[in-house]
Every structure is written in structure tokens, then in C-alpha cells.
Write a protein that holds these residues in place. Structure first.
Motif, PDB file in Angstrom:
ATOM      1  N   TYR A   1       0.844  -1.191   0.000  1.00  0.00           N
ATOM      2  CA  TYR A   1       0.000   0.000   0.000  1.00  0.00           C
ATOM      3  C   TYR A   1       0.882   1.244   0.000  1.00  0.00           C
ATOM      4  O   TYR A   1       0.655   2.193  -0.755  1.00  0.00           O
ATOM      5  N   ALA A   2       1.920   1.211   0.834  1.00  0.00           N
ATOM      6  CA  ALA A   2       2.836   2.349   0.915  1.00  0.00           C
ATOM      7  C   ALA A   2       3.520   2.590  -0.430  1.00  0.00           C
ATOM      8  O   ALA A   2       3.644   3.731  -0.890  1.00  0.00           O
ATOM      9  N   LEU A   3       3.928   1.500  -1.079  1.00  0.00           N
ATOM     10  CA  LEU A   3       4.592   1.636  -2.384  1.00  0.00           C
ATOM     11  C   LEU A   3       3.633   2.246  -3.421  1.00  0.00           C
ATOM     12  O   LEU A   3       3.993   3.140  -4.179  1.00  0.00           O
ATOM     13  N   GLN A   4       2.389   1.753  -3.414  1.00  0.00           N
ATOM     14  CA  GLN A   4       1.390   2.296  -4.345  1.00  0.00           C
ATOM     15  C   GLN A   4       1.148   3.775  -4.082  1.00  0.00           C
ATOM     16  O   GLN A   4       0.994   4.560  -5.009  1.00  0.00           O
ATOM     17  N   VAL A   5       1.122   4.146  -2.809  1.00  0.00           N
ATOM     18  CA  VAL A   5       0.928   5.554  -2.471  1.00  0.00           C
ATOM     19  C   VAL A   5       2.074   6.389  -3.040  1.00  0.00           C
ATOM     20  O   VAL A   5       1.866   7.469  -3.587  1.00  0.00           O
ATOM     21  N   LEU A   6       3.297   5.865  -2.932  1.00  0.00           N
ATOM     22  CA  LEU A   6       4.430   6.583  -3.503  1.00  0.00           C
ATOM     23  C   LEU A   6       4.249   6.790  -5.007  1.00  0.00           C
ATOM     24  O   LEU A   6       4.517   7.857  -5.543  1.00  0.00           O
ATOM     25  N   HIS A   7       3.747   5.755  -5.680  1.00  0.00           N
ATOM     26  CA  HIS A   7       3.550   5.850  -7.127  1.00  0.00           C
ATOM     27  C   HIS A   7       2.397   6.772  -7.498  1.00  0.00           C
ATOM     28  O   HIS A   7       2.470   7.518  -8.455  1.00  0.00           O
ATOM     29  N   GLN A   8       1.314   6.684  -6.748  1.00  0.00           N
ATOM     30  CA  GLN A   8       0.060   7.275  -7.233  1.00  0.00           C
ATOM     31  C   GLN A   8      -0.537   8.366  -6.350  1.00  0.00           C
ATOM     32  O   GLN A   8      -1.687   8.752  -6.553  1.00  0.00           O
ATOM     33  N   HIS A   9       0.209   8.859  -5.377  1.00  0.00           N
ATOM     34  CA  HIS A   9      -0.408   9.792  -4.423  1.00  0.00           C
ATOM     35  C   HIS A   9      -0.998  11.028  -5.089  1.00  0.00           C
ATOM     36  O   HIS A   9      -1.983  11.580  -4.611  1.00  0.00           O
ATOM     37  N   GLU A  10      -0.437  11.454  -6.233  1.00  0.00           N
ATOM     38  CA  GLU A  10      -0.967  12.655  -6.903  1.00  0.00           C
ATOM     39  C   GLU A  10      -2.449  12.494  -7.247  1.00  0.00           C
ATOM     40  O   GLU A  10      -3.176  13.466  -7.370  1.00  0.00           O
ATOM     41  N   HIS A  11      -2.865  11.246  -7.422  1.00  0.00           N
ATOM     42  CA  HIS A  11      -4.252  11.014  -7.846  1.00  0.00           C
ATOM     43  C   HIS A  11      -5.153  10.624  -6.695  1.00  0.00           C
ATOM     44  O   HIS A  11      -6.302  10.253  -6.901  1.00  0.00           O
ATOM     45  N   LEU A  12      -4.628  10.673  -5.477  1.00  0.00           N
ATOM     46  CA  LEU A  12      -5.451  10.321  -4.324  1.00  0.00           C
ATOM     47  C   LEU A  12      -5.851  11.605  -3.614  1.00  0.00           C
ATOM     48  O   LEU A  12      -5.028  12.267  -2.980  1.00  0.00           O
ATOM     49  N   SER A  13      -7.112  11.957  -3.747  1.00  0.00           N
ATOM     50  CA  SER A  13      -7.536  13.274  -3.294  1.00  0.00           C
ATOM     51  C   SER A  13      -7.710  13.347  -1.782  1.00  0.00           C
ATOM     52  O   SER A  13      -7.881  14.428  -1.231  1.00  0.00           O
ATOM     53  N   PHE A  14      -7.667  12.163  -1.090  1.00  0.00           N
ATOM     54  CA  PHE A  14      -7.917  12.236   0.343  1.00  0.00           C
ATOM     55  C   PHE A  14      -6.670  12.671   1.122  1.00  0.00           C
ATOM     56  O   PHE A  14      -6.741  12.883   2.320  1.00  0.00           O
TER      57      PHE A  14
END
Lengths: 81, 701
Positions: free
Chosen positions: B200-213
Motif C-alpha cells: 500500500y505504501a509503495l502504491q501511495v508513492l507511485h500514485q499519491h498525486e491522484h489520491l484526493s484524500f
């Protein structure tokens, strides 16, 4: 390093003709390689060119047990042997 | 108790078939907040006393999105507070192509959400000689594995039971330890966002720009972690993908036994060699297009007639039985007329989508894209744009809805933007009326009718305009989404008639409920504008003719006089006068101005408005008589005929380019989920229409 022999010439996937096969060796575009690998085009996989679209582009290949189509420009990032 | 179940899987795995199987007609379409993608949800009973809300997430090959649609999958799965966040994930895979499908499984599994694996198309894999040890697979993965055939309704009940009894805590074995990919960055993010899941942490690193929360400061902090640890997104994605496939190879090695022969694709290959053949491929495609076009053009005319007659009957009956008055008029001439204007589209929508659904289901649509890509991509369109554009010859509304099948956002927007330029059937009555006014009924070379030639030129202009505008938009519209054409060519299969039926039903319903609101609103506004005038003008007209009305012999004639005079003095009439200076350079007078305004509802309304305006001498709304009256009409300022050759051409060009169709505006609003694109479209088309008409008139007058 890869061994280069007369019958193990490296070329781009886009240069193959219909019916020819090759083994994926590497990619020349990192971003595109992620997408291609997700679609099953992994280094070591066999690919076979099935057909070209009537206007010469895109092309259809058989890889990982299914048929995939891609533009020649996209196939050109795949280095095969 | 209700649990939430998300369907996740690759495209072409039968995900929507399973969704339809589970929910039947008990489904609704909503929005994912802030995104232009439909959210399909529905309800199903899992076992006695346990219901589930099923959420159909867009098909994707990986959690790393390549399009806006695909992005939603991780956005939903990453956010525990998302209204669609599932209690259980049903990951559906195509059993006949297990390895590639399992990549997504391994990614989703590592997020640690409870899940069930549905092995779909087991009938197909059986036929291909692929045997899968289900129990062994389940033991290795640590989840329930249920073989199903959504198409043949096999195993669905077992799947439901499995979902109902899925453990609330994820049981799956971790597929790949991703920590080695970026140990420091993962550690830092885990602390920051308070999670103990490496992936989950790795995915957040990749995609955090698209996570509006994430708040702005959180975004910056994650960004900082990336920078400090030299986080290289693409490189790590590639490494992860290779690691996952390595893992899958070991898992699947003694699970999948492929006794299949090389002949398993022979049928599809044979069909392909004909259907994508240089000559036959195009010939068959043209034939199919012709059948579709003919169907939406000709077949739909019968149900459309019934709907129109039906609504006409309701209006007539209403006027004779309901007490006369403003409310009745509003109800019948505003609301009911608006409803009629909505329902009349249903046959075309249903028929077009029946065909599209069959083409998609059989796998033929992918071949169309394959064949047409080279030509269409040159002008910024997509191989799949061909179907909406041809459909546009009948009606832009269902065609714009059909553009949904285009995965690439930019290609889809351009297709939506240019489809209304294609000459639709509503332009036909306008063209016919105007051509009969300005083009002599002569033939050249013995057989070619000048009028027919003119009509054909109008159709050609529409195609050229669409292609030119598409080409310009290709340059203007910026897209962050990279345009790939790496696409699966699914094997040919028989269409599923139930899916065809669901698609027809669902598209019609969506149109009625979503575009319908806008259409009703505009109908009412137009009705108010045409039925009321400022001050006591209407009263004065009524008073003026009061005595004349008493003469029963002339009553009908007087009534039309009143109607005409009222239209002139209504807000529409005033607006027509008001815009006259703007449209005079195009060769129009205020009467045409009124026609332009009323025909914003729909182009064919121009003919009706002209009939009202020119019906001063009484008589019915017979086109030939309107035609004669229009031909005889003289501009009061110049004393020249209004409908000269120059004005006629100018008007036809105006109708060729102008967005004179509120239903199209409404559907573009609905399909793009906002007012930005419909307004841009309305503006560019009106501007194009105005200048084309202006240039034509000034050159020809």
C-alpha cells in the motif's frame, strides 16, 4: 552480455514478417515496457507475428497465449532475438 | 446485513456479464466523484438473509493506471472512506489466459483486502485443453477459488456463497515482498500515513498525486520522501512487474496443465484472415456499417412515428379534456412536448446500442479498431470513432453515447466534439425545404438531379468539416494520458443476447433520466418564450381579433392570424427582432431569426416555425404551400425576395455547422459530466456556422 550469432540476430519486433517468431530480449523505452510487460510481453517470452492491419499498421502478435495488437512504433521498443 | 463487493478484473474477462448475472436489472448508474466515468452498482442476494451491493470497477490490466478509467480502481481500493470501498473483492480472471490475468490478482491481493478469485470462462479453457487444479491454486493463494462461467450461468450461486462467507480479515498469502524495491521510501511513507502494509505504501508513492484524500501538506511530504530516496516510478514498476510474474510462474507451474494444441485459435485465426483482409475486411465492415445505418435510419422510423403520434394524441386529448388555461398549456405544450422530444430518441438509441453491443461482444469491434487505426489516428480520431461518426448520419445523440467505447480520453473527446457536425437526419427536412426553394428542379447530363447533387454536397461538407475540426482539436487538446494502442484482440465468440438487451435498456434509461432533465428544462424555457410577451401585447392582440373571431366562417383563419401575431410579439419574436442586426450580414431577416431560436430545440423545428410564421394567409402546414409563401416573401427593407440563392446557401451552411439541437447539448453534458465541453462545442459550432454563412452570403449576394 548477449551472445550474437548468425542465426541469433537481434532486431526490433516491428521488423519481423508475418509468421516469424522471436524471443523478447529487452525494451528500449522504460515507460512503454511497463505497459507491455503488464500485457504479458516479458523478457524470455516467445512472440509470433500473426498479421498486419490492411494498411500496414498496427500489427497483431501472439504472445503469452493470446493475441495482442500494437502499433509498429510501439513494437519497435521491443528488442527480440 | 449489506456488504459491499467490488468486481475487479482485466478487460474482456466477462466482468460485465458477471455483473449482469449478479444484479439483473437491479442496477443503477452513478458517478465516481469528480471523474467522468460511470459507476455501475447493483444489488444481489448472496444467501438467505445476506444481501450485497455490487460495484463494477473499470477493467484494468494492472493497478498502475494507463487511463482515467483505470485510475479509479486504485482510488477506490486505496481509500477506506470511499463510499465504494469494498468489504470483499471478487477478482475475476479469464481461466484460458490465467498468467496474465493473475498479475492484477497478485497486486490486489497484496493490498490486504478480503477477496475471492472467480475463474471465469472455464468452459472456454476446458475446450482449449487447459486444466486448472482449483484446490491447489486456492491453497497456494490462501483465498477461495470458484470456477464459474458467467455466460452459461455456471457456478454463480457458489460464488455468491463464497462471498457471503468470506473472512472479514484478508486470508491471502502475500504474493511479493515489495520492500526490496524501495526500502527507505516505503518505511518513511508507512510512518507518515500510518499503515503497516508495504505494498500500500509503495502504491501511495507511485500514485499519491491522484489520491484526493491526502491533504496538500501530506502530498508535499510524500513528494519530499520520493525526492530524498530517488524514487523512480517507471523503473520500480517494471521491476515489480517482473518480480510478480516470477512469483506467478512458480505458483502456476503445477496448477495449470495445458494440454492444448496449437489449433486452439484456429477458428479465430481463420475468421481474422477474412475479417481483417485488405479487401474483404473493408467490404464486410462497410456492409455492417450500412446495415447499422439503415437500421437506425429506417427501422427506427416506425417506433418513432408511434411515439410521436402517441404524444400528439395525449396533447390533443389533454387540450380537449383538461380545463383550458396557462397550467394546461404548460403541461401539454411545454412538459409533454418535451417528454415526447426525449422518448422519440429511444428507438435510435436502443437499435444503435444493440448493434454496438453485438460488435463488442463478438470481438469484432477490436478488429474494427485494428483496421481503422491508421487512417483515424492521423486526424486525432480512434479506430472506434468510425461507429459514432457513421451513426451521426442518423442522430448524434446515440452516437455520442457510443463514443464511450473509446478508452482513450482525448480520442473520445474529439469524437464527441465532431460527431454533431455529421449531417444528421434532423437536418434533412431543413435541407429539403431550402433546396426546393433555391435550387431549380433540373437535371444535368440527363440523369443527375441538381437538387440531389446539392443535398449530396451538404453531406460531403459535413464529413470534411468533421475531419478538419478533429485534426485541429488533435493539435489543441492537451492530454496527460499517453496514447497507447497496446490492446488485446479477444477470440471471436457468440454475442450474449442478455447483455445486448441490458445494454439497450441501460442506455435508453440513462438517456431519458440524465439528458432528459436538460431537454425538459430547455423545452419549458422555449415554450415560455414563445407563449408569452412583455406587457399587455398578448391581451391587445386578443382584443383586436375578438370581434373577428365571432364570424364562425372565418374563425380558423383568424386563429392563425392570432397565432402568427402572438409569435411575433412573444419573447422569441422580440429576440428574433433583436438579433436581426447580427444576422443581417448573413442574409436573414427577423423571421428567420425566430426560426433560428426555436430550432435550437431541434433543427427540424425550423420548418414548423416557418410554417407558423408564413401561415398568415391561413391554410394548413403543408410544406409545399409554406414553400410557395416563403418563395414569395419579400424583405421589407430591400424589397427583394428573402429566400434568394445566397440566403438559402447561407442558411443551409448555418444548419450544417450550428449546434441546433438541445438533446445533443444535453447528452454531451451527461457524457462529459460537466458544462465545459458542451459549452465549448456550442461555441465553436455556432462560430463556425456564423462565419461560414457570412462568407457564403457575402460572396454570393
Amino acid at each position: 552480455m548477449m551472445i550474437e550469432g548468425k542465426n541469433k540476430k537481434q532486431m526490433k519486433l516491428s521488423q519481423l514478417k508475418v509468421g516469424q517468431t522471436g524471443t523478447i530480449m529487452a525494451f528500449t523505452d522504460l515507460e512503454m515496457s511497463v505497459k507491455l510487460m503488464e500485457m504479458g510481453c516479458l523478457p524470455g517470452e516467445m512472440v509470433e507475428v500473426e498479421r498486419f492491419a490492411p494498411l500496414g499498421d498496427p500489427m497483431a502478435i501472439r504472445v503469452a497465449g493470446y493475441q495482442l495488437c500494437l502499433r509498429k512504433s510501439e513494437a519497435a521498443v521491443i528488442i527480440i532475438q | 446485513m449489506n456488504i459491499k463487493v467490488a468486481l475487479v478484473g482485466n478487460p474482456n474477462t466477462g466482468k460485465s456479464t458477471l455483473f449482469n448475472r449478479l444484479t439483473g436489472l437491479n442496477q443503477k448508474i452513478g458517478n465516481f466523484p469528480g471523474i467522468t466515468v460511470d459507476k455501475k452498482t447493483g444489488f444481489t442476494k448472496l444467501v438467505e438473509g445476506r444481501d450485497a451491493e455490487i460495484i463494477d470497477l473499470p477493467g484494468t490490466y494492472s493497478l498502475y493506471p494507463k487511463s482515467n478509467d483505470e485510475r479509479i480502481v486504485f482510488q477506490v481500493l486505496a481509500d477506506k472512506n470511499n463510499s465504494s470501498y469494498p468489504d470483499v473483492i471478487v477478482l475475476i480472471v479469464d481461466a484460458s489466459n490465467l498468467k496474465r490475468n493473475m498479475l492484477l490478482f497478485s497486486q490486489v491481493a497484496d493490498l490486504g483486502i478480503p477477496m475471492v478469485l472467480a475463474l471465469n470462462m472455464t468452459d472456454l479453457s476446458d475446450k482449449q485443453g487447459i486444466y486448472i487444479h482449483v484446490d491447489k491454486l486456492a491453497a497456494k493463494l490462501g483465498v477461495q477459488v470458484i470456477p464459474i462461467s458467467a455466460r452459461n450461468n455456471i457456478g454463480i450461486d457458489k460464488l455468491k456463497t463464497a462471498v457471503a462467507y468470506t473472512n472479514k480479515i484478508a486470508t491471502q498469502n502475500n504474493a511479493v515482498e515489495v520492500n526490496f524495491l524501495a526500502p527507505e521510501a516505503i518505511k518513511a511513507v508507512k510512518q507518515k500515513i500510518n499503515t503497516d502494509n508495504d505494498y500500500y505504501a509503495l502504491q501511495v508513492l507511485h500514485q499519491h498525486e491522484h489520491l484526493s484524500f491526502f491533504s496538500e501538506s501530506e502530498q508535499l511530504e510524500i513528494e519530499e520522501i520520493e525526492k530524498v530516496n530517488h524514487f523512480e516510478s517507471s523503473k520500480l514498476q517494471a521491476a515489480e512487474t517482473i518480480a510478480r510474474y516470477k512469483y506467478l510462474s512458480t505458483i502456476l507451474a503445477d496448477v495449470v496443465i495445458d494440454k492444448g494444441t496449437a489449433e486452439k485459435f484456429s477458428f479465430s485465426d481463420k475468421l481474422d484472415s477474412i475479417l481483417t483482409h485488405k479487401v474483404w475486411g473493408f467490404a464486410i465492415f462497410l456492409l455492417i456499417l450500412f446495415v447499422i445505418f439503415n437500421a437506425i435510419f429506417a427501422w427506427s422510423s416506425y417506433p418513432m412515428d408511434w411515439i410521436e403520434t402517441g404524444f400528439g394524441y395525449i396533447t390533443e386529448a389533454g387540450h380537449s379534456y383538461l380545463p383550458a388555461g396557462m397550467l394546461t398549456d404548460l403541461l401539454l405544450d411545454g412538459v409533454i412536448a418535451g417528454l415526447g422530444g426525449i422518448f422519440v430518441f429511444i428507438p435510435q438509441i436502443a437499435i444503435l446500442f444493440a448493434f454496438i453491443s453485438i460488435l463488442e461482444d463478438t470481438g469484432y469491434m477490436a478488429r474494427v479498431t485494428f483496421m481503422m487505426d491508421k487512417i483515424m489516428s492521423k486526424v486525432g480520431l480512434n479506430g472506434k470513432s468510425v461507429v459514432p461518426m457513421i451513426g451521426g448520419l442518423a442522430c448524434a445523440v446515440p452516437s455520442i453515447m457510443a463514443a464511450r467505447n473509446i478508452e482513450n480520453w482525448k480520442d473520445r473527446m474529439i469524437t464527441i466534439m465532431v460527431t454533431p457536425l455529421i449531417s444528421c437526419s434532423a437536418r434533412l427536412p431543413v435541407y429539403i425545404l431550402l433546396i426546393s426553394l433555391i435550387i431549380p428542379q433540373k437535371t444535368v447530363l440527363g440523369i443527375i438531379s441538381l437538387q440531389g447533387l446539392a443535398l449530396m454536397v451538404m453531406y460531403l461538407i459535413s464529413f470534411v468539416a468533421a475531419i478538419l475540426v478533429a485534426w485541429v482539436m488533435k493539435i489543441i487538446i492537451k492530454s496527460k494520458e499517453k496514447s497507447y494502442f497496446i490492446m488485446e484482440l479477444p477470440v471471436y465468440r457468440m454475442p450474449r443476447w442478455k447483455n445486448v438487451f441490458y445494454t439497450m435498456f441501460e442506455k435508453s434509461k440513462t438517456f431519458v433520466f440524465e439528458a432528459g432533465k436538460v431537454i425538459i428544462a430547455i423545452s419549458i424555457i422555449l415554450w415560455v418564450m414563445a407563449s408569452f410577451g412583455p406587457g399587455n401585447r398578448f391581451e391587445n392582440i386578443d382584443n383586436k381579433y375578438q370581434s373577428a373571431l365571432l364570424d364562425t366562417a372565418k374563425a380558423e383563419h383568424v386563429k392563425t392570424l392570432i397565432a402568427t401575431e402572438k409569435l411575433e410579439n412573444s419573447y422569441v419574436g422580440i429576440l428574433g427582432h433583436w438579433i436581426e442586426p447580427a444576422i443581417r450580414p448573413l442574409g436573414y431577416d427577423w423571421k428567420i431569426g425566430i426560426g433560428l431560436i426555436t430550432s435550437f430545440a431541434a433543427r427540424e423545428a425550423f420548418v414548423g416555425t416557418m410554417a407558423t410564421i408564413y401561415s398568415v394567409d391561413g391554410g394548413d402546414a403543408d410544406t409545399s404551400t409554406i414553400r410557395e409563401r416563403m418563395a414569395a416573401s419579400v424583405n421589407s427593407r430591400t424589397n427583394l425576395p428573402v429566400y434568394s440563392f445566397a440566403t438559402g446557401i447561407s442558411l443551409m451552411l448555418f444548419y450544417a455547422f450550428a449546434m441546433q439541437c438541445m438533446s445533443t447539448v444535453a447528452i454531451v453534458y451527461r457524457e462529459t459530466k460537466g458544462w465545459k465541453w458542451p459549452i465549448i462545442q456550442l461555441a465553436y459550432m455556432t462560430a463556425m456556422a456564423y462565419f461560414a454563412a457570412l462568407i457564403a452570403y457575402q460572396l454570393l449576394k
